[in-house]
Design a protein around this motif. Sequence first.
Motif, PDB file in Angstrom:
ATOM      1  N   THR A 125      27.610  45.253  -3.600  1.00 15.82           N
ATOM      2  CA  THR A 125      27.929  45.304  -2.171  1.00 15.82           C
ATOM      3  C   THR A 125      29.420  45.150  -1.879  1.00 15.82           C
ATOM      4  O   THR A 125      29.899  45.616  -0.848  1.00 15.82           O
ATOM      5  CB  THR A 125      27.171  44.214  -1.403  1.00 15.82           C
ATOM      6  N   GLY A 126      30.149  44.443  -2.720  1.00 11.58           N
ATOM      7  CA  GLY A 126      31.581  44.287  -2.494  1.00 11.58           C
ATOM      8  C   GLY A 126      31.965  43.173  -1.547  1.00 11.58           C
ATOM      9  O   GLY A 126      33.084  43.112  -1.065  1.00 11.58           O
ATOM     10  N   GLY A 127      31.034  42.261  -1.249  1.00 11.31           N
ATOM     11  CA  GLY A 127      31.359  41.116  -0.405  1.00 11.31           C
ATOM     12  C   GLY A 127      31.128  41.370   1.065  1.00 11.31           C
ATOM     13  O   GLY A 127      31.043  42.499   1.530  1.00 11.31           O
ATOM     14  N   GLY A 128      31.023  40.274   1.831  1.00 12.40           N
ATOM     15  CA  GLY A 128      30.815  40.361   3.268  1.00 12.40           C
ATOM     16  C   GLY A 128      29.425  40.831   3.645  1.00 12.40           C
ATOM     17  O   GLY A 128      29.181  41.231   4.774  1.00 12.40           O
ATOM     18  N   PHE A 129      28.490  40.756   2.711  1.00 11.79           N
ATOM     19  CA  PHE A 129      27.130  41.255   2.919  1.00 11.79           C
ATOM     20  C   PHE A 129      26.190  40.062   2.863  1.00 11.79           C
ATOM     21  O   PHE A 129      25.485  39.830   1.884  1.00 11.79           O
ATOM     22  CB  PHE A 129      26.789  42.279   1.833  1.00 11.79           C
ATOM     23  N   THR A 130      26.186  39.279   3.937  1.00 11.20           N
ATOM     24  CA  THR A 130      25.541  37.969   3.951  1.00 11.20           C
ATOM     25  C   THR A 130      24.058  38.026   3.609  1.00 11.20           C
ATOM     26  O   THR A 130      23.532  37.131   2.933  1.00 11.20           O
ATOM     27  CB  THR A 130      25.722  37.310   5.332  1.00 11.20           C
ATOM     28  N   ASN A 131      23.365  39.061   4.060  1.00 18.28           N
ATOM     29  CA  ASN A 131      21.922  39.128   3.862  1.00 18.28           C
ATOM     30  C   ASN A 131      21.513  39.569   2.457  1.00 18.28           C
ATOM     31  O   ASN A 131      20.322  39.590   2.138  1.00 18.28           O
ATOM     32  CB  ASN A 131      21.280  40.063   4.890  1.00 18.28           C
ATOM     33  N   LEU A 132      22.494  39.922   1.623  1.00 26.77           N
ATOM     34  CA  LEU A 132      22.174  40.322   0.257  1.00 26.77           C
ATOM     35  C   LEU A 132      23.195  39.680  -0.691  1.00 26.77           C
ATOM     36  O   LEU A 132      24.025  40.356  -1.287  1.00 26.77           O
ATOM     37  CB  LEU A 132      22.191  41.848   0.124  1.00 26.77           C
ATOM     38  N   PRO A 133      23.133  38.363  -0.854  1.00 25.34           N
ATOM     39  CA  PRO A 133      24.121  37.667  -1.689  1.00 25.34           C
ATOM     40  C   PRO A 133      23.829  37.875  -3.174  1.00 25.34           C
ATOM     41  O   PRO A 133      22.666  37.906  -3.589  1.00 25.34           O
ATOM     42  CB  PRO A 133      23.929  36.199  -1.297  1.00 25.34           C
ATOM     43  N   PRO A 134      24.861  37.991  -3.999  1.00 20.38           N
ATOM     44  CA  PRO A 134      24.651  38.116  -5.450  1.00 20.38           C
ATOM     45  C   PRO A 134      24.330  36.758  -6.063  1.00 20.38           C
ATOM     46  O   PRO A 134      25.078  36.231  -6.903  1.00 20.38           O
ATOM     47  CB  PRO A 134      25.988  38.688  -5.938  1.00 20.38           C
ATOM     48  N   ASP A 135      23.226  36.179  -5.636  1.00 23.69           N
ATOM     49  CA  ASP A 135      22.824  34.840  -6.049  1.00 23.69           C
ATOM     50  C   ASP A 135      21.311  34.862  -6.269  1.00 23.69           C
ATOM     51  O   ASP A 135      20.553  35.012  -5.303  1.00 23.69           O
ATOM     52  CB  ASP A 135      23.215  33.834  -4.958  1.00 23.69           C
ATOM     53  N   ARG A 136      20.886  34.740  -7.513  1.00 23.56           N
ATOM     54  CA  ARG A 136      19.461  34.857  -7.834  1.00 23.56           C
ATOM     55  C   ARG A 136      18.578  33.857  -7.078  1.00 23.56           C
ATOM     56  O   ARG A 136      17.562  34.250  -6.505  1.00 23.56           O
ATOM     57  CB  ARG A 136      19.244  34.722  -9.341  1.00 23.56           C
ATOM     58  N   PRO A 137      18.928  32.556  -7.065  1.00 22.41           N
ATOM     59  CA  PRO A 137      18.075  31.615  -6.316  1.00 22.41           C
ATOM     60  C   PRO A 137      17.962  31.961  -4.831  1.00 22.41           C
ATOM     61  O   PRO A 137      16.890  31.838  -4.239  1.00 22.41           O
ATOM     62  CB  PRO A 137      18.769  30.267  -6.534  1.00 22.41           C
ATOM     63  N   ALA A 138      19.072  32.395  -4.218  1.00 19.42           N
ATOM     64  CA  ALA A 138      19.033  32.751  -2.800  1.00 19.42           C
ATOM     65  C   ALA A 138      18.147  33.974  -2.571  1.00 19.42           C
ATOM     66  O   ALA A 138      17.375  34.032  -1.604  1.00 19.42           O
ATOM     67  CB  ALA A 138      20.442  33.010  -2.277  1.00 19.42           C
ATOM     68  N   LEU A 139      18.239  34.963  -3.449  1.00 13.67           N
ATOM     69  CA  LEU A 139      17.402  36.150  -3.330  1.00 13.67           C
ATOM     70  C   LEU A 139      15.934  35.814  -3.591  1.00 13.67           C
ATOM     71  O   LEU A 139      15.033  36.339  -2.915  1.00 13.67           O
ATOM     72  CB  LEU A 139      17.879  37.234  -4.290  1.00 13.67           C
ATOM     73  N   ALA A 140      15.674  34.938  -4.559  1.00 11.40           N
ATOM     74  CA  ALA A 140      14.300  34.515  -4.828  1.00 11.40           C
ATOM     75  C   ALA A 140      13.719  33.801  -3.611  1.00 11.40           C
ATOM     76  O   ALA A 140      12.538  33.982  -3.275  1.00 11.40           O
ATOM     77  CB  ALA A 140      14.254  33.617  -6.057  1.00 11.40           C
ATOM     78  N   ALA A 141      14.538  32.992  -2.926  1.00  8.36           N
ATOM     79  CA  ALA A 141      14.080  32.311  -1.721  1.00  8.36           C
ATOM     80  C   ALA A 141      13.760  33.308  -0.618  1.00  8.36           C
ATOM     81  O   ALA A 141      12.791  33.130   0.143  1.00  8.36           O
ATOM     82  CB  ALA A 141      15.144  31.312  -1.252  1.00  8.36           C
ATOM     83  N   LYS A 142      14.568  34.367  -0.519  1.00  5.80           N
ATOM     84  CA  LYS A 142      14.281  35.413   0.458  1.00  5.80           C
ATOM     85  C   LYS A 142      12.936  36.077   0.167  1.00  5.80           C
ATOM     86  O   LYS A 142      12.134  36.335   1.078  1.00  5.80           O
ATOM     87  CB  LYS A 142      15.395  36.466   0.457  1.00  5.80           C
ATOM     88  N   LEU A 143      12.690  36.383  -1.106  1.00  5.25           N
ATOM     89  CA  LEU A 143      11.427  37.009  -1.465  1.00  5.25           C
ATOM     90  C   LEU A 143      10.247  36.082  -1.163  1.00  5.25           C
ATOM     91  O   LEU A 143       9.206  36.530  -0.669  1.00  5.25           O
ATOM     92  CB  LEU A 143      11.425  37.397  -2.940  1.00  5.25           C
ATOM     93  N   GLU A 144      10.402  34.810  -1.450  1.00 12.42           N
ATOM     94  CA  GLU A 144       9.319  33.855  -1.160  1.00 12.42           C
ATOM     95  C   GLU A 144       9.039  33.804   0.339  1.00 12.42           C
ATOM     96  O   GLU A 144       7.882  33.780   0.766  1.00 12.42           O
ATOM     97  CB  GLU A 144       9.711  32.472  -1.683  1.00 12.42           C
ATOM     98  N   ARG A 145      10.106  33.783   1.120  1.00 10.00           N
ATOM     99  CA  ARG A 145       9.939  33.777   2.575  1.00 10.00           C
ATOM    100  C   ARG A 145       9.292  35.075   3.060  1.00 10.00           C
ATOM    101  O   ARG A 145       8.435  35.059   3.946  1.00 10.00           O
ATOM    102  CB  ARG A 145      11.317  33.584   3.222  1.00 10.00           C
ATOM    103  N   SER A 146       9.669  36.191   2.451  1.00 16.68           N
ATOM    104  CA  SER A 146       9.087  37.483   2.814  1.00 16.68           C
ATOM    105  C   SER A 146       7.603  37.528   2.461  1.00 16.68           C
ATOM    106  O   SER A 146       6.777  38.015   3.240  1.00 16.68           O
ATOM    107  CB  SER A 146       9.837  38.613   2.106  1.00 16.68           C
ATOM    108  N   HIS A 147       7.242  37.011   1.287  1.00 19.06           N
ATOM    109  CA  HIS A 147       5.833  37.000   0.899  1.00 19.06           C
ATOM    110  C   HIS A 147       4.996  36.227   1.927  1.00 19.06           C
ATOM    111  O   HIS A 147       3.889  36.644   2.288  1.00 19.06           O
ATOM    112  CB  HIS A 147       5.657  36.342  -0.471  1.00 19.06           C
TER     113      HIS A 147
END
Length: 340
Positions: A23-45
């Motif tokens: 993404t190149g930064g400044g893309f708050t909803n898609l952070p290059p952080d595995r735990p944060a993305l995993a939390a998003k998926l859990e919330r989505s589920h």
Amino acid sequence: MNFRVRAAVDDDLKHLYEMAKLTGGGFTNLPPDRPALAAKLERSHAAFARADGPVEDELFVLILENVDTGEVRGTCQIFTEVGRRHPFYSYRLGTLAQHSRELDRTFRAEMLSLTTDLEGSSEVGGLFLHPGERAGGLGLLLARARYLFIAAHRARFGDRILAELRGIIDEAGGSPFWDGLAGRFFGMNFQDADRFNAVNGHQFIADLMPKHPIYTAMLSESARAAIGMPHPSGRAAMRMLENEGFSYEGYLDIFDGGPTMTARIDKVRSIRDARTARVVAVDRDGGGDALVATGTLADFRCTMAKVRPVGDGDGIVLSAPAAAALGIGEDDRVIHVGRN
């Protein structure tokens, strides 16, 4: 090639992470952080699993998939109600007019005010298309699939909707707007603040940001120039939003100064014009270009199609590749909207 948009699953975490790194930064909803993305998926589920009930602060993560290869090539997100878990802050650009009778002069000063005006709105965001796929209308498919999802699940969303566009980011990955304003109060650069916000939320803004209005004349020239301006890569997205009925009403992202676009949800074109229909037949004769979706919640799928209305409009003839991508056939129900 044939593509469809579907609900994200656990196996998509690795794909989301790889896209986040692009993404190149400044893309708050898609952070290059595995735990944060995993939390998003859990919330989505959890959101996909809740069948009914009132509007809540939920997140749906959708994935763009190549039907032929199974490759994940993009993603997007829908937030049902921002500001319930954490305050949803924006800057609002306004004007204060002052008149001196002795000087016979009126002075108009632009001001940025910290506001939570947009709390309670739904939000579309997190749209990212793999650089190798930025042709052929796939960005349009990703963007508008969100609106068909909303139309199919209208009770889960509010009356207002917003979309935050990434603002100006310089070649070093910094933000002129952040450096000229918030960075002076937080003692951290844009990359660190953006990363922290993506993982931990906005509360630190409430703790540290000054509450009084900021006169834009006091900002640096580069910070002023960034106010309300989308990143060059987001100009097409801004045009798509405007075509859907969104408008810029002076709301800005508090980090990079990018424009926040807003609309009444029932006036968004793809939601307003969406129609439900029964698939009368599947063939290869073609028809008008359309987006077609089927299924509810975790079973939702959307693709590009050729559609030909029949009878009184309650029935359609659907192109065979689209039917295969959606996994449907005759007598199944769909929701569709014209591509143009």
